[in-house]
Scaffold this active site. Sequence first.
Site, PDB file in Angstrom:
ATOM      1  N   HIS A  93      66.988  97.992 -42.875  1.00  0.00           N
ATOM      2  CA  HIS A  93      65.728  98.736 -42.750  1.00  0.00           C
ATOM      3  C   HIS A  93      65.164  98.848 -44.149  1.00  0.00           C
ATOM      4  CE1 HIS A  93      62.834 101.971 -41.939  1.00  0.00           C
ATOM      5  NE2 HIS A  93      63.330 102.573 -43.011  1.00  0.00           N
TER       6      HIS A  93
ATOM      7  N   CYS B  98      60.131  97.360 -39.297  1.00  0.00           N
ATOM      8  CA  CYS B  98      59.861  97.938 -40.615  1.00  0.00           C
ATOM      9  C   CYS B  98      59.783  96.878 -41.703  1.00  0.00           C
ATOM     10  CB  CYS B  98      60.938  98.959 -40.947  1.00  0.00           C
ATOM     11  SG  CYS B  98      62.617  98.266 -40.829  1.00  0.00           S
TER      12      CYS B  98
END
Length: 574
Positions: free
Chosen positions: A35, A103
């Site tokens: 992430h 993301c």
Amino acid sequence: MTGYPVKLYVYDLSRGLARQMSMQFVGKQIDGVWHTSVVFKGVEYYYGAGVQTASPGGTHHGQPLEVVDMGESSLSEDVVLEYLESLKDIYRAENYDLFMHNCNNFSQDLCQFLVGKDIPKHITGLPQEVLNTPFGQMMKPMIEQSLRPITTAPSAPVRASSAMATEPLKTAPEPTAAHRVEYLTSAIELQNIIKNTHCVSVFFTSSTCGPCKIAYPKYDELAERYGDQCTFVKIDINKAYEIAQQWRISATPTFKTFVDGDVIDDWKGASPPTLESNVDMLIQIAYPPHPHQKLSLRLIFHTSNRPITYDRVPPLDKIAAKLKSSGINEKILFEVIDFIKAREAGGAREAPVPNLSVWASFVQGCLSSGTSGESLFPIIDLFRVASKDIRVASWFAEEPTLSTIDKVITYANGDMRPYQVRLVTLQLLCNLFTCHLFLPHLCNELSASVSQLTTNSLLDSNSNVRLAASSLALNFTAYGQKRRIETGEEALGDISIELLVALIEGIERESDSGPTLNRLLTSLGLLLYCVPAESELFEICSGLESVNIIKRKKAVDIADKALCTEVLQLLSIP
């Protein structure tokens, strides 16, 4: 200019489990489930439950596993925030997909915009690497179901800071209605305001007046509504005895309104409807509406709500083959073609933006290396299609000196260019009107070259070029008209005169295309709408006999008779 550092924060959502178990389940070593977020000017930006913000390291993911230095960006906070606002339509909470739209795609787009660099490929390539394994395909729903609550959890937002510090922005409070009201106790101050201010409303009240409290909320509301046009004053006569005596205020609430020092109205009582009606009337007297605002101009405004754009996608494979045969075989060219294909097939979420710095260098190189017009035409056409994406247009809007788009326009303005080059350049400029970041540039830094291209093209012998030029003129005049009404500013500046002359001449000459003539007429109407009566534009219209020209056009078959009538109404009431 020294920029601000841009950092990529990298987190491992698996907490080390991917490294331990990936060989067993997937059949290959996976170091982490990544992430990422981007930290700029003390704010961490990331995608989960939509576009989110936090103090650096303040998200629910904790501290990053790795911090990657992406370089520096000199973009202003306002520009970055406007770009992020444009990404919110692409990166909606409901669009989140752990494998295809996540993301890391967001971080890639933001880093490309800020510094023109890609984030590490081992991060962006991981989802496909997992899906390329049989077990990865089988486990995809389960993986997404288990990780989605983590990736899309909310965080406490912060505002971006204009300082380099890592603390959130300390912004001044938004102005309230009360802040727009002046509280006076000096008779001289009141006299000066009335004498030197165009429009004034005075509320004589007292701390012991019960009915006055009924009028306070409405008075504050009106101050908020008209505070930019009128000065609103409150005077407590228990504290301002001199004023009460001078103005003979014997009861409260009492209201007086003034325009240029003269009393317009004087009344007593706390009725909110009466107060609102009288202040509305004051504004009408102080700022009488332009005569044009009394006209019904349905046709002129019907086509000006949205900019005209050119969205047609050319045959991409044929373009690629043609450019290859011409010896143009750079990798970035085909990356842009693949980006357009992905965007058309699956929308923005399926189309990561290519390296725009490399693309800009490639386009500029073609323009300056003597590449033939036949080869430049499809390259600029690819630029046109790519610019439909707000991420691409925004990046080029913030390119230093606007060098790429400026060179494209300069090239198209050259003598003896193939008409196709002028055509696709005009269409490219039309598409840029969908990007708010580009609009000020088109009317300022680029105005001279854009005006030259537009005005010359309005008189071009090729009907398609004239149509595209009339579309660009319509986009310009619609933007100018909107700014004139909203802010009182003349956004087009010196472009207006050159454009006006070209529009009138174009209207007189146009004999082939009804759509082109209608766009020219609409552009003329928008250019003149609510312009001050003393404006030079009306003098030019008179000198060029624009009324007679439009009357003659009204008689021809390709003209919209009702539209001609609306433009003639504008010309008759300057």
